[in-house]
Design a protein around this motif. Structure first.
Motif, PDB file in Angstrom:
ATOM      1  N   ASN A   1      -7.828  50.840 -15.824  1.00  0.00           N
ATOM      2  CA  ASN A   1      -8.694  49.667 -15.793  1.00  0.00           C
ATOM      3  C   ASN A   1      -8.043  48.592 -14.921  1.00  0.00           C
ATOM      4  O   ASN A   1      -7.298  47.754 -15.398  1.00  0.00           O
ATOM      5  N   GLU A   2      -8.333  48.669 -13.630  1.00  0.00           N
ATOM      6  CA  GLU A   2      -7.765  47.697 -12.694  1.00  0.00           C
ATOM      7  C   GLU A   2      -8.805  47.364 -11.629  1.00  0.00           C
ATOM      8  O   GLU A   2      -9.759  48.114 -11.423  1.00  0.00           O
ATOM      9  N   PRO A   3      -8.634  46.229 -10.947  1.00  0.00           N
ATOM     10  CA  PRO A   3      -9.617  45.826  -9.938  1.00  0.00           C
ATOM     11  C   PRO A   3      -9.777  46.881  -8.841  1.00  0.00           C
ATOM     12  O   PRO A   3      -8.807  47.486  -8.399  1.00  0.00           O
ATOM     13  N   GLY A   4     -11.017  47.111  -8.439  1.00  0.00           N
ATOM     14  CA  GLY A   4     -11.297  48.000  -7.329  1.00  0.00           C
ATOM     15  C   GLY A   4     -11.597  49.440  -7.701  1.00  0.00           C
ATOM     16  O   GLY A   4     -12.014  50.232  -6.848  1.00  0.00           O
ATOM     17  N   VAL A   5     -11.386  49.827  -8.965  1.00  0.00           N
ATOM     18  CA  VAL A   5     -11.617  51.212  -9.374  1.00  0.00           C
ATOM     19  C   VAL A   5     -13.088  51.578  -9.214  1.00  0.00           C
ATOM     20  O   VAL A   5     -13.425  52.615  -8.639  1.00  0.00           O
ATOM     21  N   LEU A   6     -13.955  50.728  -9.718  1.00  0.00           N
ATOM     22  CA  LEU A   6     -15.399  50.998  -9.621  1.00  0.00           C
ATOM     23  C   LEU A   6     -15.827  51.102  -8.161  1.00  0.00           C
ATOM     24  O   LEU A   6     -16.588  51.996  -7.790  1.00  0.00           O
ATOM     25  N   SER A   7     -15.306  50.241  -7.335  1.00  0.00           N
ATOM     26  CA  SER A   7     -15.629  50.248  -5.909  1.00  0.00           C
ATOM     27  C   SER A   7     -15.183  51.551  -5.243  1.00  0.00           C
ATOM     28  O   SER A   7     -15.909  52.134  -4.448  1.00  0.00           O
ATOM     29  N   ARG A   8     -13.977  52.020  -5.578  1.00  0.00           N
ATOM     30  CA  ARG A   8     -13.467  53.258  -4.984  1.00  0.00           C
ATOM     31  C   ARG A   8     -14.309  54.460  -5.407  1.00  0.00           C
ATOM     32  O   ARG A   8     -14.616  55.331  -4.597  1.00  0.00           O
ATOM     33  N   ILE A   9     -14.697  54.496  -6.672  1.00  0.00           N
ATOM     34  CA  ILE A   9     -15.469  55.641  -7.155  1.00  0.00           C
ATOM     35  C   ILE A   9     -16.887  55.611  -6.598  1.00  0.00           C
ATOM     36  O   ILE A   9     -17.397  56.631  -6.128  1.00  0.00           O
ATOM     37  N   SER A  10     -17.528  54.463  -6.601  1.00  0.00           N
ATOM     38  CA  SER A  10     -18.883  54.405  -6.032  1.00  0.00           C
ATOM     39  C   SER A  10     -18.828  54.654  -4.523  1.00  0.00           C
ATOM     40  O   SER A  10     -19.726  55.276  -3.957  1.00  0.00           O
ATOM     41  N   GLY A  11     -17.754  54.227  -3.858  1.00  0.00           N
ATOM     42  CA  GLY A  11     -17.566  54.494  -2.436  1.00  0.00           C
ATOM     43  C   GLY A  11     -17.394  55.971  -2.147  1.00  0.00           C
ATOM     44  O   GLY A  11     -17.885  56.483  -1.137  1.00  0.00           O
ATOM     45  N   LEU A  12     -16.718  56.675  -3.051  1.00  0.00           N
ATOM     46  CA  LEU A  12     -16.559  58.123  -2.909  1.00  0.00           C
ATOM     47  C   LEU A  12     -17.927  58.794  -2.908  1.00  0.00           C
ATOM     48  O   LEU A  12     -18.207  59.654  -2.086  1.00  0.00           O
ATOM     49  N   PHE A  13     -18.807  58.359  -3.812  1.00  0.00           N
ATOM     50  CA  PHE A  13     -20.151  58.955  -3.886  1.00  0.00           C
ATOM     51  C   PHE A  13     -20.969  58.610  -2.649  1.00  0.00           C
ATOM     52  O   PHE A  13     -21.563  59.491  -2.030  1.00  0.00           O
ATOM     53  N   SER A  14     -21.005  57.353  -2.274  1.00  0.00           N
ATOM     54  CA  SER A  14     -21.852  56.962  -1.140  1.00  0.00           C
ATOM     55  C   SER A  14     -21.312  57.507   0.178  1.00  0.00           C
ATOM     56  O   SER A  14     -22.078  57.919   1.044  1.00  0.00           O
ATOM     57  N   GLY A  15     -20.009  57.564   0.325  1.00  0.00           N
ATOM     58  CA  GLY A  15     -19.404  58.048   1.559  1.00  0.00           C
ATOM     59  C   GLY A  15     -19.666  59.519   1.828  1.00  0.00           C
ATOM     60  O   GLY A  15     -19.649  59.963   2.972  1.00  0.00           O
ATOM     61  N   ARG A  16     -19.892  60.269   0.770  1.00  0.00           N
ATOM     62  CA  ARG A  16     -20.139  61.703   0.923  1.00  0.00           C
ATOM     63  C   ARG A  16     -21.600  62.085   0.703  1.00  0.00           C
ATOM     64  O   ARG A  16     -21.943  63.259   0.654  1.00  0.00           O
ATOM     65  N   GLY A  17     -22.438  61.084   0.507  1.00  0.00           N
ATOM     66  CA  GLY A  17     -23.866  61.326   0.354  1.00  0.00           C
ATOM     67  C   GLY A  17     -24.267  61.873  -1.004  1.00  0.00           C
ATOM     68  O   GLY A  17     -25.332  62.470  -1.144  1.00  0.00           O
ATOM     69  N   PHE A  18     -23.422  61.664  -2.027  1.00  0.00           N
ATOM     70  CA  PHE A  18     -23.766  62.083  -3.375  1.00  0.00           C
ATOM     71  C   PHE A  18     -24.527  60.959  -4.055  1.00  0.00           C
ATOM     72  O   PHE A  18     -24.296  59.783  -3.778  1.00  0.00           O
ATOM     73  N   ASN A  19     -25.411  61.310  -4.979  1.00  0.00           N
ATOM     74  CA  ASN A  19     -26.197  60.298  -5.671  1.00  0.00           C
ATOM     75  C   ASN A  19     -25.647  60.046  -7.072  1.00  0.00           C
ATOM     76  O   ASN A  19     -25.283  60.978  -7.783  1.00  0.00           O
ATOM     77  N   LEU A  20     -25.610  58.769  -7.454  1.00  0.00           N
ATOM     78  CA  LEU A  20     -25.290  58.375  -8.826  1.00  0.00           C
ATOM     79  C   LEU A  20     -26.606  58.106  -9.539  1.00  0.00           C
ATOM     80  O   LEU A  20     -27.313  57.167  -9.187  1.00  0.00           O
ATOM     81  N   ASP A  21     -26.959  58.919 -10.538  1.00  0.00           N
ATOM     82  CA  ASP A  21     -28.164  58.655 -11.313  1.00  0.00           C
ATOM     83  C   ASP A  21     -27.931  57.519 -12.295  1.00  0.00           C
ATOM     84  O   ASP A  21     -28.790  56.681 -12.507  1.00  0.00           O
ATOM     85  N   SER A  22     -26.754  57.510 -12.925  1.00  0.00           N
ATOM     86  CA  SER A  22     -26.365  56.373 -13.761  1.00  0.00           C
ATOM     87  C   SER A  22     -24.855  56.320 -13.851  1.00  0.00           C
ATOM     88  O   SER A  22     -24.157  57.311 -13.626  1.00  0.00           O
ATOM     89  N   LEU A  23     -24.363  55.129 -14.177  1.00  0.00           N
ATOM     90  CA  LEU A  23     -22.925  54.888 -14.258  1.00  0.00           C
ATOM     91  C   LEU A  23     -22.671  53.850 -15.337  1.00  0.00           C
ATOM     92  O   LEU A  23     -23.260  52.766 -15.313  1.00  0.00           O
TER      93      LEU A  23
END
Length: 162
Positions: free
Chosen positions: A11-33
């Motif tokens: 639980n540290e700053p930027g974790v959510l950004s890195r994980i959502s970036g991983l999905f968007s950068g590779r064209g994967f879809n997040l249905d919910s988070l």
């Protein structure tokens, strides 16, 4: 195919950004988070719902495990789980259809959380299928607004850890 991933992270700053970036950068879809702290200090649990074939899910899991802030990734597909989602649904409710809406709410154990002369706001809690079923039944009355939490999930007790 729909997959629920349980991801334990620092639980540290930027974790959510890195994980959502991983999905968007590779064209994967997040249905919910969903993200919330767990009992252990400094650790959070992310529940990610995504879809794809087995190869795509394996790639997502491998990419998540490469992130430094990720402690553990579990694909809940192979486990029996307890899943819950919550939705608030504001629906048109006239004098002529109010009783029918309330019957649907009763059948699905929804709570009426707000009432006005021409609308009802219902709270529905259950698995993804239950929430989808309530929405489908209420659509014919005219849904004005929906707010959903997305899925949270835990492996059922007495399940071996994979």
């Amino acid at each position: 195919m729909r997959h629920v991933l349980s991801v334990l992270v620092e639980n540290e700053p930027g974790v959510l950004s890195r994980i959502s970036g991983l999905f968007s950068g590779r064209g994967f879809n997040l249905d919910s988070l969903n993200v919330a702290p767990v009992l252990e200090e400094g650790v959070s649990l992310m529940t990610i719902v995504t879809s794809g074939d087995q190869q795509i899910i394996e790639q997502i899991v491998k990419q998540l495990r490469k992130l430094v802030t990720v402690i553990k990734v579990t694909d809940m597909q192979d486990s029996t789980t307890v899943e819950r989602e919550m939705a608030l649904i504001k629906v048109n409710a006239t004098e002529s259809n109010r009783a029918e809406i309330l019957r649907i709410a009763d059948i699905f154990r929804c709570k009426v959380v707000d009432v006005s002369l021409d609308e009802l706001t219902l709270e529905v809690i259950g698995d993804h299928g239950k929430v989808e079923a309530v929405i489908a039944l209420l659509e014919r009355f005219g849904i004005k607004e929906i707010a959903r939490t997305g899925t949270v999930a835990l492996r059922r007790s007495m399940q071996p850890e994979k």
